[in-house]
Design an enzyme around this catalytic site. Structure first.
Site, PDB file in Angstrom:
ATOM      1  N   GLU A 171      49.399  67.053  55.124  1.00  0.00           N
ATOM      2  CA  GLU A 171      50.453  67.751  55.867  1.00  0.00           C
ATOM      3  C   GLU A 171      51.183  68.956  55.368  1.00  0.00           C
ATOM      4  OE1 GLU A 171      51.079  63.931  58.986  1.00  0.00           O
ATOM      5  OE2 GLU A 171      52.574  64.102  57.452  1.00  0.00           O
ATOM      6  N   GLU A 283      45.181  62.063  61.690  1.00  0.00           N
ATOM      7  CA  GLU A 283      46.108  60.813  61.580  1.00  0.00           C
ATOM      8  C   GLU A 283      46.453  61.029  62.991  1.00  0.00           C
ATOM      9  OE1 GLU A 283      49.518  60.813  59.015  1.00  0.00           O
ATOM     10  OE2 GLU A 283      48.162  61.552  57.272  1.00  0.00           O
TER      11      GLU A 283
END
Length: 475
Positions: A171, A283
């Protein structure tokens, strides 16, 4: 046109369409699960079940169409030293064991280089402590990064455990490898520094490909569909182009008001702007209850109005609808974050238990939810599912004799021409027993450490340095 000719043309068109889909999806669609917590959970006493029958968690996922295990790697997670029994997880030893288990279950592996000693996400991207002294010396920091990735991948390859995919950072919306001071100061994104680090990391992966002759897909991982477009443009405009996969995180709780349709549109946009890149959801997660099963605060507390109230059925439906949209828009895979992070007696830095037990695929007795998210992977989407990794690992049987402190290894059909090396590992990946060059005969008898505590262990057999078999031991 005659009916028979029309049928023939239709059949040919169907074949062509199927071939196109099959080509565009390469080996098919990827159903992934982040199983990074499994070893730790079992070390904390968790026993996973399906239909109230004890079963290895990796096998549970494999039996329900999971074909990729996503595994995170922290550099040196020393914060574990003051928790529970002081064992570290998600370090190299633990990751090695997780990849062993994934390969034994015929799964591919996505290795998630967090490039930190702890959680890396859009708000936190702290450089490993080992590299703090060079964090402001970009050439040395790039060398440290290159050597770390290269050394890690080559060490895994030496045992036949090279992952099929790696992601550079986790991320990474605000960059990677920030100093503690810069990270604490708030949002920053230095594209000149960031692009150089990413390019050097990717060069390390490409170097391993050249040395091993094996392909490794490189992924970038960004959080939030709404931010993916401008972030990808930043990477591309700054010369970070030698990658294979655009991976996104998408959770309703954190990325609302972006809905499934809009997330799918971003997938389509990325496929259009970067046609040679695969696009995946790396995710996602959805809760099946609002209840808690421990003393750790849960990190998700919201449901989408169309998938309310929280229930196993709505968890499954959210995942199926998201996956349908990803497929429709040309995406290649969907991965679920931490579907096995159930409650346990162990502590995190923030509390006792799990912060996500209400979003796993298991009930509060650790039994697989019969109508929950696990069934998302077995839904018929009308597309080819990616074939599982063709494992080189052989089937073996291990019989324990605690009275004599010994195990006997049976390996019918195991073919080897050289002596066998045997290792026994505990659940945090540490080697407890190592016997080299044992005589290649069946059965193999191995003495275990005296006073070995009851619990779960793993036994591996190696031939010429390569792992040829792995078996779980209940001691």
């Amino acid at each position: 046109m005659s009916k028979s000719r029309l049928s023939l043309v239709t059949a040919m068109a169907t074949v062509l369409i199927f071939c196109f889909i099959n080509t565009s999806l390469a080996q098919g669609f990827l159903f992934g699960a982040d199983l990074s917590y499994v070893n730790e959970m079992e070390d904390c006493g968790v026993i996973y079940k399906e239909s109230n029958t004890i079963k290895d968690p990796y096998q549970i996922f494999a039996d329900h169409n999971c074909n990729v295990a996503r595994i995170r790697l922290w550099h040196s997670p020393s914060w574990y030293d003051t928790l529970n029994s002081g064992k570290r997880f998600s370090d190299f030893a633990d990751v090695r064991l997780s990849i062993l288990r994934a390969k034994a279950a015929n799964m591919q592996v996505l290795l998630d280089f967090h490039l930190s000693d702890t959680w890396a996400d859009p708000q936190h991207q702290v450089v490993p402590k080992a590299w703090e002294s060079v964090v402001n010396n970009l050439p040395l920091l790039k060398d440290s990064l290159y050597n770390y990735i290269q050394t890690t991948l080559l060490a895994l390859n030496n045992e036949g455990l090279l992952p099929e995919m790696v992601q550079i950072g986790n991320e990474t919306n605000r960059g990677i490898l920030l100093s503690p001071a810069v990270d604490a100061a708030g949002w920053v994104l230095d594209w000149n520094r960031n692009s150089q680090l990413f390019k050097r990391a990717i060069q390390a992966v490409r170097g391993v490909e050249a040395q091993t002759g094996k392909a490794i897909k490189v992924a970038l991982h960004l959080a939030g569909p709404a931010d993916t477009g401008w972030l990808m443009q930043g990477f591309w405009n700054n010369g970070v182009t030698d990658f294979d996969i655009i991976g996104m995180s998408y959770y309703w709780a954190w990325h609302k008001p972006t809905n499934i349709e809009q997330a799918g549109n971003v997938v389509a946009q990325m496929r259009s702007l970067y046609p040679n890149k695969e696009v995946m959801i790396f995710e996602t997660g959805y809760i099946w209850t609002l209840a808690n099963n421990d003393n750790a605060n849960n990190i998700i507390a919201e449901t989408h109005p169309d998938y309310s109230p929280a229930s196993p059925d709505h968890q499954r439906e959210w995942l199926i609808d998201l996956t349908k949209k990803v497929i429709e828009k040309g995406g290649k895979g969907v991965f679920y974050w931490e579907p096995a992070w159930v409650s346990s007696t162990c502590f995190t830095p923030w509390g006792q238990g799990s912060h996500q037990e209400h979003a796993t695929f298991f009930d509060f007795q650790n039994n697989m939810l019969p109508n929950g998210g696990m069934q998302w992977m077995t839904h018929d989407y009308g597309l080819p599912v990616a074939s599982k990794e063709v494992s080189h690992l052989q089937s073996i049987k291990v019989v324990t004799n605690k009275a004599q402190n010994q195990v006997t290894i049976f390996a019918d059909g195991l073919e080897y021409k050289k002596a066998i090396d045997v290792e026994v590992l505990n659940l945090d990946g540490r080697i407890l027993v190592s016997r080299d060059s044992m005589e290649a005969s069946i059965p193999i008898q191995l003495s275990m450490p005296s006073g070995l505590a009851s619990g779960i262990y793993f036994l591996t057999l190696k031939s010429s340095g390569k792992i040829v078999a792995v078996q779980k031991i209940i001691w």
